[in-house]
Motif scaffolding. Structure first.
Motif, PDB file in Angstrom:
ATOM      1  N   THR A  79       0.595  -1.418  -0.115  1.00 61.66           N
ATOM      2  CA  THR A  79       0.239  -0.243   0.174  1.00 61.66           C
ATOM      3  C   THR A  79       0.811   1.117   0.046  1.00 61.66           C
ATOM      4  O   THR A  79       0.461   2.286  -0.534  1.00 61.66           O
ATOM      5  CB  THR A  79      -1.003   0.101   1.359  1.00 61.66           C
ATOM      6  N   GLY A  80       1.836   1.236   0.713  1.00 60.73           N
ATOM      7  CA  GLY A  80       2.826   2.593   0.735  1.00 60.73           C
ATOM      8  C   GLY A  80       3.431   2.533  -0.718  1.00 60.73           C
ATOM      9  O   GLY A  80       3.531   3.705  -1.343  1.00 60.73           O
ATOM     10  N   GLY A  81       3.697   1.393  -1.625  1.00 58.15           N
ATOM     11  CA  GLY A  81       4.140   1.722  -2.771  1.00 58.15           C
ATOM     12  C   GLY A  81       2.869   1.942  -3.808  1.00 58.15           C
ATOM     13  O   GLY A  81       3.346   3.107  -4.630  1.00 58.15           O
ATOM     14  N   LEU A  82       1.736   1.630  -3.652  1.00 51.81           N
ATOM     15  CA  LEU A  82       0.659   2.389  -4.229  1.00 51.81           C
ATOM     16  C   LEU A  82       0.441   3.559  -3.890  1.00 51.81           C
ATOM     17  O   LEU A  82       0.339   4.404  -4.760  1.00 51.81           O
ATOM     18  CB  LEU A  82      -0.553   1.660  -3.945  1.00 51.81           C
ATOM     19  N   LEU A  83       0.613   3.896  -2.817  1.00 49.12           N
ATOM     20  CA  LEU A  83       0.611   5.545  -2.324  1.00 49.12           C
ATOM     21  C   LEU A  83       1.639   6.648  -3.078  1.00 49.12           C
ATOM     22  O   LEU A  83       1.063   7.519  -3.410  1.00 49.12           O
ATOM     23  CB  LEU A  83       0.504   5.562  -0.705  1.00 49.12           C
ATOM     24  N   PHE A  84       2.753   6.149  -3.040  1.00 51.58           N
ATOM     25  CA  PHE A  84       3.751   6.668  -3.650  1.00 51.58           C
ATOM     26  C   PHE A  84       3.546   6.814  -4.999  1.00 51.58           C
ATOM     27  O   PHE A  84       3.946   7.929  -5.789  1.00 51.58           O
ATOM     28  CB  PHE A  84       5.041   6.121  -3.377  1.00 51.58           C
ATOM     29  N   GLY A  85       3.095   5.681  -5.844  1.00 53.40           N
ATOM     30  CA  GLY A  85       2.976   5.714  -7.204  1.00 53.40           C
ATOM     31  C   GLY A  85       1.610   6.550  -7.513  1.00 53.40           C
ATOM     32  O   GLY A  85       1.801   7.371  -8.419  1.00 53.40           O
ATOM     33  N   ARG A  86       0.636   6.834  -6.669  1.00 55.71           N
ATOM     34  CA  ARG A  86      -0.361   7.739  -6.759  1.00 55.71           C
ATOM     35  C   ARG A  86      -0.002   9.056  -6.588  1.00 55.71           C
ATOM     36  O   ARG A  86      -0.076  10.021  -7.501  1.00 55.71           O
ATOM     37  CB  ARG A  86      -1.552   7.474  -5.981  1.00 55.71           C
ATOM     38  N   TRP A  87       0.848   9.298  -5.775  1.00 56.19           N
ATOM     39  CA  TRP A  87       1.667  10.939  -5.533  1.00 56.19           C
ATOM     40  C   TRP A  87       2.457  11.253  -6.615  1.00 56.19           C
ATOM     41  O   TRP A  87       2.483  12.299  -6.989  1.00 56.19           O
ATOM     42  CB  TRP A  87       2.457  10.835  -4.173  1.00 56.19           C
ATOM     43  N   TYR A  88       3.329  10.265  -7.314  1.00 61.67           N
ATOM     44  CA  TYR A  88       4.123  10.317  -8.188  1.00 61.67           C
ATOM     45  C   TYR A  88       3.285  10.653  -9.461  1.00 61.67           C
ATOM     46  O   TYR A  88       3.725  11.641 -10.189  1.00 61.67           O
ATOM     47  CB  TYR A  88       4.890   9.345  -8.611  1.00 61.67           C
ATOM     48  N   LEU A  89       2.302  10.106  -9.911  1.00 66.75           N
ATOM     49  CA  LEU A  89       1.422  10.131 -11.036  1.00 66.75           C
ATOM     50  C   LEU A  89       0.515  11.484 -10.637  1.00 66.75           C
ATOM     51  O   LEU A  89       0.841  12.246 -12.014  1.00 66.75           O
ATOM     52  CB  LEU A  89       0.452   9.234 -11.100  1.00 66.75           C
ATOM     53  N   GLN A  90       0.357  12.256  -9.613  1.00 62.98           N
ATOM     54  CA  GLN A  90      -0.383  13.245  -9.603  1.00 62.98           C
ATOM     55  C   GLN A  90       0.457  14.521  -9.655  1.00 62.98           C
ATOM     56  O   GLN A  90       0.166  15.604 -10.097  1.00 62.98           O
ATOM     57  CB  GLN A  90      -1.173  13.167  -8.363  1.00 62.98           C
ATOM     58  N   THR A  91       1.707  14.286  -9.014  1.00 63.39           N
ATOM     59  CA  THR A  91       2.450  15.353  -8.686  1.00 63.39           C
ATOM     60  C   THR A  91       3.795  15.498  -9.974  1.00 63.39           C
ATOM     61  O   THR A  91       4.299  16.688 -10.372  1.00 63.39           O
ATOM     62  CB  THR A  91       3.283  15.675  -7.533  1.00 63.39           C
ATOM     63  N   ARG A  92       4.223  14.485 -10.772  1.00 62.11           N
ATOM     64  CA  ARG A  92       5.281  14.416 -11.453  1.00 62.11           C
ATOM     65  C   ARG A  92       4.998  13.970 -12.838  1.00 62.11           C
ATOM     66  O   ARG A  92       5.969  14.352 -13.700  1.00 62.11           O
ATOM     67  CB  ARG A  92       6.300  13.373 -10.843  1.00 62.11           C
ATOM     68  N   VAL A  93       3.888  13.309 -13.010  1.00 64.94           N
ATOM     69  CA  VAL A  93       3.632  13.081 -14.584  1.00 64.94           C
ATOM     70  C   VAL A  93       2.361  13.807 -14.849  1.00 64.94           C
ATOM     71  O   VAL A  93       1.344  13.602 -14.241  1.00 64.94           O
ATOM     72  CB  VAL A  93       3.041  11.502 -14.454  1.00 64.94           C
TER      73      VAL A  93
END
Length: 262
Positions: free
Chosen positions: A186-200
Motif C-alpha cells: 500500500t505504501g508503494g501504491l500511495l507513492f505511485g499515486r503521489w508520483y502520478l499526480q505531482t510528477r507526471v
C-alpha cells in the motif's frame, strides 16, 4: 438500433439523476448556483451548447467537482464532441473513481471515438501497468488504507514482542508477515499515486483528429495523427506547444489548446 443510438440512450439515462438536481456541487457564490441551474435547464431542453457554456462558466469560477465534470461530459457527448466528453469523464473519475455512471459513459464515448478512427497506432492506448494499478484509487483512500495496514502491523509487532513463546506468538508472526507485506504494498501504491499526480503531467486529446508535429511549430512536418480522447503524457513545453509522448513511445509536438490537462 445502431451502436451510436444505444450509446446515446444509455448516456441520457445515466445523466437524468444529476440534471434533475438544482443545487451546485460546490457553491462559490450565488451566481454560480444560478448558472448551474441555467445549465441544467438548457440540458433538459436539448440546448447542449448553452449547457456547455454555462457549465464551463462554473468551472472557470473555480468549482472543480466530479458532478460538474460528469455533467459536462454528458453535455459534450450530446453535442457530438467526443474529445472534451472523454476528458471530463476522466476528470470526474480522477476526483471519484467510484462513479460507475462516469466509468460506463467513458467506455461508451471511447467506443464511439474508436469507431470513427481510420488508422490506429499500435499500443497507443495502453497505459503502463503501474498506472493501471493505481487508477482506481484516490489519494485519500490510499492514505487511509496505508495507515490502517500500518497501524495493524504495528499492533501485531507489539503483541509479538510482548507475548511469550508459543502457538499464539507464532500465529501472530505469520499474520504480521502478511501485514508487513501489505504495508509495503500500500505504501508503494500511495507513492505511485503521489508520483502520478505531482510528477507526471497527462492530457487528453480534444479534437477529433490531431496532427502531431515533428517540432513546436505548425510549419513542421506531421509525424503522426492521434484521435479524440487519447491519453498522452506531456514531456516538455515550448511556448504554447507541448511535446507529447504516447504509451507506445512515439513522441511529437501539439498545441496546448488541443490538449485537456488532467
Amino acid at each position: 438500433m445502431s451502436t451510436r443510438s444505444r450509446a446515446m440512450a444509455k448516456i441520457v439515462a445515466g445523466v437524468l439523476f444529476l440534471v434533475a438536481a438544482v443545487a451546485a456541487p460546490t457553491r462559490a457564490d450565488e451566481s454560480n448556483d444560478v448558472i448551474w441551474k441555467r445549465a441544467n435547464e438548457a440540458y433538459l431542453k436539448g440546448d447542449f451548447k448553452a449547457a456547455i457554456d454555462a457549465y464551463e462558466l462554473v468551472l472557470a469560477a473555480g468549482v472543480n467537482h466530479e458532478d460538474l465534470h460528469y455533467n459536462l461530459g454528458n453535455a459534450y457527448i450530446q453535442a457530438d464532441r467526443l474529445g472534451p466528453a472523454i476528458y471530463h469523464y476522466e476528470m470526474a473519475l480522477a476526483h471519484d473513481p467510484t462513479q460507475e455512471d462516469a466509468r460506463a459513459n467513458l467506455a461508451l464515448a471511447r467506443q464511439m471515438a474508436a469507431e470513427r478512427m481510420q488508422d490506429k497506432l499500435l499500443g497507443e492506448e495502453r497505459d503502463p501497468y503501474w498506472v493501471r494499478a493505481i487508477a482506481g484509487f484516490t489519494p485519500g483512500g490510499l492514505t487511509l488504507l496505508f495507515l490502517g495496514v500500518y497501524v495493524l502491523a504495528f499492533a501485531l509487532a507489539t503483541a509479538v514482542w510482548l507475548l511469550p513463546a508459543g502457538f499464539l506468538r507464532v500465529a501472530l508472526l505469520v499474520v504480521l508477515a502478511f501485514a508487513g507485506a501489505g504495508t509495503l504494498g500500500t505504501g508503494g501504491l500511495l507513492f505511485g499515486r503521489w508520483y502520478l499526480q505531482t510528477r507526471v503531467e497527462q492530457a487528453i486529446v480534444l479534437p477529433d483528429e490531431l496532427a502531431v508535429k515533428e517540432g513546436p511549430d505548425a510549419n513542421y512536418q506531421t509525424s503522426f495523427l492521434v484521435h479524440a480522447g487519447l491519453k498522452v503524457r506531456i514531456a516538455e513545453r515550448d511556448g504554447d506547444w507541448a511535446r507529447v509522448r504516447l504509451s507506445n513511445g512515439l513522441e511529437g509536438w501539439a498545441r496546448d489548446r488541443d490538449l485537456g490537462k488532467m
